[in-house]
Structures are given as C-alpha cells and as structure tokens.
Design a protein around this motif. Sequence first.
Motif, mmCIF file in Angstrom:
data_model
loop_
_atom_site.group_PDB
_atom_site.id
_atom_site.type_symbol
_atom_site.label_atom_id
_atom_site.label_comp_id
_atom_site.label_asym_id
_atom_site.label_seq_id
_atom_site.Cartn_x
_atom_site.Cartn_y
_atom_site.Cartn_z
ATOM 1 N N GLU A 110 43.274 -44.099 -42.693
ATOM 2 C CA GLU A 110 42.861 -44.261 -44.094
ATOM 3 C C GLU A 110 41.365 -44.492 -44.218
ATOM 4 O O GLU A 110 40.787 -45.339 -43.545
ATOM 5 C CB GLU A 110 43.628 -45.417 -44.748
ATOM 6 N N SER B 189 38.483 -45.809 -46.601
ATOM 7 C CA SER B 189 38.285 -46.671 -47.766
ATOM 8 C C SER B 189 37.142 -46.124 -48.618
ATOM 9 O O SER B 189 36.033 -45.902 -48.115
ATOM 10 C CB SER B 189 37.964 -48.097 -47.334
ATOM 11 N N ALA C 22 40.197 -44.932 -56.796
ATOM 12 C CA ALA C 22 40.235 -45.559 -55.473
ATOM 13 C C ALA C 22 38.914 -46.251 -55.159
ATOM 14 O O ALA C 22 38.881 -47.243 -54.426
ATOM 15 C CB ALA C 22 40.544 -44.509 -54.403
ATOM 16 N N LEU D 195 44.698 -42.153 -49.205
ATOM 17 C CA LEU D 195 45.918 -42.860 -49.602
ATOM 18 C C LEU D 195 47.034 -42.534 -48.603
ATOM 19 O O LEU D 195 47.756 -41.552 -48.770
ATOM 20 C CB LEU D 195 46.347 -42.449 -51.015
ATOM 21 N N LYS D 196 47.172 -43.355 -47.586
ATOM 22 C CA LYS D 196 48.188 -43.108 -46.570
ATOM 23 C C LYS D 196 49.593 -43.073 -47.173
ATOM 24 O O LYS D 196 50.433 -42.283 -46.763
ATOM 25 C CB LYS D 196 48.131 -44.199 -45.495
ATOM 26 N N LYS D 197 49.826 -43.908 -48.161
ATOM 27 C CA LYS D 197 51.155 -44.049 -48.757
ATOM 28 C C LYS D 197 51.693 -42.720 -49.280
ATOM 29 O O LYS D 197 52.896 -42.467 -49.242
ATOM 30 C CB LYS D 197 51.097 -45.079 -49.891
ATOM 31 N N THR E 293 50.232 -39.528 -48.480
ATOM 32 C CA THR E 293 49.771 -38.374 -47.704
ATOM 33 C C THR E 293 50.874 -37.821 -46.813
ATOM 34 O O THR E 293 51.610 -38.570 -46.169
ATOM 35 C CB THR E 293 48.549 -38.765 -46.845
ATOM 36 N N ILE F 11 51.184 -41.072 -58.115
ATOM 37 C CA ILE F 11 49.884 -41.533 -57.610
ATOM 38 C C ILE F 11 49.057 -42.094 -58.761
ATOM 39 O O ILE F 11 48.406 -43.129 -58.625
ATOM 40 C CB ILE F 11 49.147 -40.372 -56.910
ATOM 41 N N GLU G 283 50.414 -45.479 -59.562
ATOM 42 C CA GLU G 283 49.993 -46.443 -58.540
ATOM 43 C C GLU G 283 48.559 -46.921 -58.778
ATOM 44 O O GLU G 283 48.250 -48.111 -58.627
ATOM 45 C CB GLU G 283 50.097 -45.790 -57.158
ATOM 46 N N LEU G 284 47.685 -45.999 -59.182
ATOM 47 C CA LEU G 284 46.270 -46.319 -59.361
ATOM 48 C C LEU G 284 45.927 -46.736 -60.793
ATOM 49 O O LEU G 284 44.775 -47.042 -61.091
ATOM 50 C CB LEU G 284 45.410 -45.103 -58.969
#
Length: 326
Positions: free
Chosen positions: A182, A184, A289, A169-171, A173, A315, A318-319
């Motif tokens: 990133e 996947s 993820a 999760l680059k957002k 990290t 986080i 977000e998920l």
Amino acid sequence: MKIEKQTNIFIAHTPLQNFIATEIVKQFFMEDNFENRLYTSVFVEGDSLFEERYFINKKGGFKKIFQFAKIKRQINRLLKEGNGNIFIPHTAALLDNYYFYDFPLERYNVKINFYYEGILYFYHYLEPYKTHTHLVRKTIGFLSGFNYRIEPEILPVNNDKVNKIFTILKKFTLGPKEKLNEISLLQEGYTPQPGNILILGGKPTLLNNEEVISLYNEMIEFILNLELKTQIFFKGHHADVSNNFEKANIGRINIIDITRNSPVEEVIEDFSPSIILSYPSSGLVNLKAMYGENIEVNSYYIRQKNEHLSKLWPIFDELQIKKILI
C-alpha cells in the motif's frame, strides 16, 4: 564494502503514473542501494527523486519506431546487468507489453511489478479491441523485434510473473493479498480555503457529450446556490477537447482555468480548494485518500447508467465521496 545497487525502472504514460511512481520511490526506494529511473511519455517539470528521467516521444511514424527500439535497447542493457526491478501500470502499452510477455525476466533475475493506474485496479477490466490502435502496436512491435500480445486482460494480477502490486487501497485492489503493497497518499498539514472550489473536467468514456454537459449544469447550479464562493477553479483533462464545460457554463460562473499536464494530485495545494466537484474518476479517489475530511468531494453521474460503475460505489462510500445521480 561496495554496495550492490538494484536498478528500478518505472515506465509511465500519464501524469498520474508519473506522480504514483514518484510516491513509490519516496516511500520504498530512497536508500543508497537503489537506482531509480523513469521512462515517461508525459514531460515532468521540476526536481525529481529519480537518478535519470527519459522522455518517450510517441509522435511521428518512423521516429516513433526508432524511439521505441532505442529505449528498449537502453532498458535491456540495464536489466541484463541483473538484480533489476521493472514497474509498469498495465500491459497494454508497447514497452509494458514487451517486458511482461517477451523479456526473459528469470534469465536476468528481473522482477516485474504493477503500480496503481487508477480505478482499473479495483475491478476486472477487459480492454476492448480497437483495430487501428492494436494494429499500430502490432506493427511497431514487429519492426522492433517482438510480438506484441493482444490480451483483453491488461492487468493480469494473478499471473505468476507478478512480483508485487503497489496500490493506494489494498482493501479493494485485485490480486493476491500477499503481493499487495500500500502506498500512502495522506498529506499532513493541508489547509483548505473556505469558498475555494475546484471542478475537475473531462469526458467519461461511457457518457455522450449531452450527458457530460448535464453533469456540468448540476455542478454549476450547486455552486450558484452556495453562500460562500471565493474562487472557482476548473482543471480539464489533458486529453479532452470537447469544450463541454464551456457549452454548459456560458458565463454563468467566473472560473480560473488551471488545466495543465500535471495531475491534480500534484497541483491541488497551489489552489487549496475546500470543495471538489467532478464525474466519478480515479482523481476523486486519490484526492480523498490524500486529504480525507479536509475536503468535500461530490461526484456527479447519470442515474440511468449508475450500474456501469457499480464496482466503484463501495469505494466512494468507504472514502465518504458523495454520489449525486441526475
């Protein structure tokens, strides 16, 4: 024309690290000009994408010292050929510490990279000093010819030595954005089985046994109130010996114990749960993820200790991981 190969050395200490290292190879280093090697202290079963795999035996006094020195020499020989990459999850463990702080990276044109270890990558974690643990590391380092560096910051992402940081999760990290790559984890074609439920067990560091048992009680009550519950799986943490789940359950629900060294990310498709219940962990982030809307994920924690994990809750939001405080 002969292709000059780049040697990639991955050092791993947990099932999750084995899994993430494999995903990095799969997504970034499958071409013929890469030679990928894994050094791990957790045995890996089955086929592998790595040209070579080496098991690091961490048990035994002098055997452990001999093993560390032997592997260090072996990796050094490979890296000193030049054009190498080394991948570590953090700098706390012996080999990781040596290659980050002591090995002459620039002299041999070796690049050092961090790869995703879990929620450690999402907040500024400082490792507490543990007398026995750090004394053992210092001693083995000394006997193996290097000075183990005790640094509370075991993920120095802003250090100039760091080449790249591989994360899911680059957002969220930490680290310079231009260095983030990133990974996947999204798995296509997953079909959950309605009524299949997976409980992920373990012993969260910040909770005592009574608090963990209370979390399990809430999970069990949730399951008992479900109309459809076909199969209930329990996967404990490989390092947890508390028996807290057994103390909470006492025959209230029938479970199938699937505890094993393999990370849940590797085995979930063998059991196809539609609902996953656990305490807050990296595993929940990883699974969401991977499978997104195909699974419902509920996370249980103690209300009074909610602030301990304040960095994690955005986080989860977000998920779309459901947070249940008790």
